[in-house]
Design a protein around this motif. Structure first.
Motif, PDB file in Angstrom:
ATOM      1  N   VAL A 239       0.794   6.697  -2.153  1.00  0.00           N
ATOM      2  CA  VAL A 239       2.009   6.731  -1.322  1.00  0.00           C
ATOM      3  C   VAL A 239       1.642   6.872   0.153  1.00  0.00           C
ATOM      4  N   ALA A 240       0.652   7.692   0.463  1.00  0.00           N
ATOM      5  CA  ALA A 240       0.218   7.849   1.861  1.00  0.00           C
ATOM      6  C   ALA A 240      -0.298   6.524   2.418  1.00  0.00           C
ATOM      7  N   LEU A 241      -1.042   5.773   1.606  1.00  0.00           N
ATOM      8  CA  LEU A 241      -1.536   4.472   2.045  1.00  0.00           C
ATOM      9  C   LEU A 241      -0.388   3.483   2.214  1.00  0.00           C
ATOM     10  N   LEU A 242       0.547   3.504   1.276  1.00  0.00           N
ATOM     11  CA  LEU A 242       1.692   2.586   1.350  1.00  0.00           C
ATOM     12  C   LEU A 242       2.606   2.923   2.534  1.00  0.00           C
ATOM     13  N   ASP A 243       2.637   4.184   2.946  1.00  0.00           N
ATOM     14  CA  ASP A 243       3.364   4.561   4.170  1.00  0.00           C
ATOM     15  C   ASP A 243       2.791   3.811   5.369  1.00  0.00           C
ATOM     16  N   LEU A 244       1.463   3.728   5.436  1.00  0.00           N
ATOM     17  CA  LEU A 244       0.817   3.015   6.539  1.00  0.00           C
ATOM     18  C   LEU A 244       1.165   1.530   6.515  1.00  0.00           C
ATOM     19  N   ALA A 245       1.297   0.982   5.319  1.00  0.00           N
ATOM     20  CA  ALA A 245       1.566  -0.457   5.186  1.00  0.00           C
ATOM     21  C   ALA A 245       2.878  -0.863   5.833  1.00  0.00           C
ATOM     22  N   ALA A 246       3.834   0.056   5.871  1.00  0.00           N
ATOM     23  CA  ALA A 246       5.140  -0.271   6.465  1.00  0.00           C
ATOM     24  C   ALA A 246       5.005  -0.683   7.927  1.00  0.00           C
ATOM     25  N   HIS A 247       3.987  -0.158   8.616  1.00  0.00           N
ATOM     26  CA  HIS A 247       3.820  -0.444  10.046  1.00  0.00           C
ATOM     27  C   HIS A 247       2.569  -1.267  10.361  1.00  0.00           C
ATOM     28  N   ARG A 248       1.596  -1.256   9.439  1.00  0.00           N
ATOM     29  CA  ARG A 248       0.321  -1.877   9.759  1.00  0.00           C
ATOM     30  C   ARG A 248       0.050  -3.190   9.032  1.00  0.00           C
ATOM     31  N   ALA A 249       0.722  -3.422   7.909  1.00  0.00           N
ATOM     32  CA  ALA A 249       0.465  -4.666   7.165  1.00  0.00           C
ATOM     33  C   ALA A 249       0.891  -5.860   8.012  1.00  0.00           C
ATOM     34  N   LEU A 250       0.029  -6.848   8.073  1.00  0.00           N
ATOM     35  CA  LEU A 250       0.291  -8.029   8.894  1.00  0.00           C
ATOM     36  C   LEU A 250       1.222  -9.007   8.177  1.00  0.00           C
TER      37      LEU A 250
ATOM     38  N   GLY B  51      -9.721   4.751  -8.235  1.00  0.00           N
ATOM     39  CA  GLY B  51      -8.265   4.802  -8.273  1.00  0.00           C
ATOM     40  C   GLY B  51      -7.649   5.856  -7.381  1.00  0.00           C
ATOM     41  N   MET B  52      -8.480   6.734  -6.815  1.00  0.00           N
ATOM     42  CA  MET B  52      -7.995   7.801  -5.940  1.00  0.00           C
ATOM     43  C   MET B  52      -8.132   7.338  -4.490  1.00  0.00           C
ATOM     44  N   VAL B  53      -7.024   7.271  -3.772  1.00  0.00           N
ATOM     45  CA  VAL B  53      -7.068   6.960  -2.336  1.00  0.00           C
ATOM     46  C   VAL B  53      -7.429   8.260  -1.627  1.00  0.00           C
ATOM     47  N   THR B  54      -8.630   8.321  -1.079  1.00  0.00           N
ATOM     48  CA  THR B  54      -9.150   9.553  -0.492  1.00  0.00           C
ATOM     49  C   THR B  54      -8.799   9.662   0.994  1.00  0.00           C
TER      50      THR B  54
ATOM     51  N   ALA C 186      -8.156   0.301  10.621  1.00  0.00           N
ATOM     52  CA  ALA C 186      -8.145  -1.153  10.401  1.00  0.00           C
ATOM     53  C   ALA C 186      -6.874  -1.775  10.995  1.00  0.00           C
ATOM     54  N   GLU C 187      -7.005  -3.022  11.400  1.00  0.00           N
ATOM     55  CA  GLU C 187      -5.857  -3.744  11.977  1.00  0.00           C
ATOM     56  C   GLU C 187      -5.781  -5.143  11.395  1.00  0.00           C
ATOM     57  N   GLY C 188      -4.567  -5.702  11.418  1.00  0.00           N
ATOM     58  CA  GLY C 188      -4.358  -7.093  11.039  1.00  0.00           C
ATOM     59  C   GLY C 188      -4.834  -7.402   9.628  1.00  0.00           C
ATOM     60  N   THR C 189      -5.559  -8.527   9.485  1.00  0.00           N
ATOM     61  CA  THR C 189      -6.000  -8.959   8.159  1.00  0.00           C
ATOM     62  C   THR C 189      -6.983  -7.968   7.537  1.00  0.00           C
ATOM     63  N   ALA C 190      -7.732  -7.233   8.364  1.00  0.00           N
ATOM     64  CA  ALA C 190      -8.653  -6.229   7.821  1.00  0.00           C
ATOM     65  C   ALA C 190      -7.870  -5.129   7.108  1.00  0.00           C
ATOM     66  N   PHE C 191      -6.748  -4.720   7.692  1.00  0.00           N
ATOM     67  CA  PHE C 191      -5.912  -3.719   7.028  1.00  0.00           C
ATOM     68  C   PHE C 191      -5.345  -4.284   5.729  1.00  0.00           C
ATOM     69  N   ASP C 192      -4.847  -5.513   5.784  1.00  0.00           N
ATOM     70  CA  ASP C 192      -4.257  -6.119   4.583  1.00  0.00           C
ATOM     71  C   ASP C 192      -5.268  -6.189   3.444  1.00  0.00           C
ATOM     72  N   ARG C 193      -6.496  -6.597   3.756  1.00  0.00           N
ATOM     73  CA  ARG C 193      -7.532  -6.685   2.720  1.00  0.00           C
ATOM     74  C   ARG C 193      -7.841  -5.302   2.131  1.00  0.00           C
ATOM     75  N   LEU C 194      -7.938  -4.304   2.999  1.00  0.00           N
ATOM     76  CA  LEU C 194      -8.240  -2.954   2.543  1.00  0.00           C
ATOM     77  C   LEU C 194      -7.095  -2.416   1.676  1.00  0.00           C
TER      78      LEU C 194
ATOM     79  N   LEU D 116      -7.645  -1.286  -2.225  1.00  0.00           N
ATOM     80  CA  LEU D 116      -7.424   0.100  -2.643  1.00  0.00           C
ATOM     81  C   LEU D 116      -6.260   0.222  -3.617  1.00  0.00           C
ATOM     82  N   ILE D 117      -5.181  -0.505  -3.358  1.00  0.00           N
ATOM     83  CA  ILE D 117      -4.020  -0.417  -4.245  1.00  0.00           C
ATOM     84  C   ILE D 117      -4.322  -1.054  -5.593  1.00  0.00           C
TER      85      ILE D 117
END
Length: 196
Positions: free
Chosen positions: A66-77, A121-124, A134-142, A146-147
């Motif tokens: 959930v913490a990682l998916l929170d970031l996706a709301a603003h960082r996913a390209l 499976g644990m997002v650390t 990470a930014e842009g496509t690098a964030f999307d790939r990560l 991880l998910i």
């Protein structure tokens, strides 16, 4: 110092799912690992050890996701990825509430017995720091990597709970989670296929 031993039920889940050393991750060691002489969190007299291990593993796994998916709301390209991540975040938040409710009904403590552990499976905290950097496509790939790992391994652990758990409520929750993971993984696969 002698290596610490995982509580028996958690070790069973770990072995059943092949978590140790898979996909470049290693079994926990060093600071934050469970070591010999460590007293596991006290159990309710009626709590099945396998159910306990599953609940106490799934809650931090979902919390990190959930913490990682929170970031996706603003960082996913990618807009499709951002939309999919938002839907998954809502589902994981609801699942997390159900798991915490189950934990409370089982009489288990609210402490995170896996804090500091690096397991498949644990997002650390390290993963989250990398995602924030990470930014842009690098964030999307990560995010996708991880998910995908989170979904895959939480499904494996939950299948082990279905097979070995002693409580009907925990097994029922695990079955619901496995069904949801199948749909979530299919959605992620379709999303990746469209983007390639």
């Amino acid at each position: 110092m002698a290596p610490r031993r995982l509580p028996t039920a958690l070790l069973l889940l770990t072995l059943l799912t092949g978590c140790a050393g898979e996909e470049g991750r290693e079994a926990p060691s060093g600071p934050g690992s469970v070591q010999a002489g460590t007293t596991p969190a006290p159990l309710s007299p009626s709590a099945d050890p396998t159910d306990t291990a599953w609940v106490q593993l799934m809650i931090p796994m979902d919390t990190g996701a959930v913490a990682l998916l929170d970031l996706a709301a603003h960082r996913a390209l990618g807009p499709r990825l951002r939309s999919w991540a938002a839907g998954l975040r809502a589902a994981q938040t609801s699942e997390l509430a159900a798991l915490r409710g189950l934990r409370d009904r089982m009489g288990l403590p609210g402490t995170d017995v896996h804090e500091g552990h690096d397991m498949p499976g644990m997002v650390t905290a390290h993963d989250l720091a990398g995602a924030r950097a990470a930014e842009g496509t690098a964030f999307d790939r990560l995010l996708v990597t991880l998910i995908h790992e989170h979904l895959e391994h939480s499904m494996r652990v939950s299948r082990s709970e279905i097979a070995a758990g002693g409580g009907a409520a925990a097994r029922e929750q695990a079955r619901a989670l496995v069904t949801a993971r199948g749909e979530q993984l299919a959605g992620l696969t379709a999303l990746r296929d469209r983007d390639h």
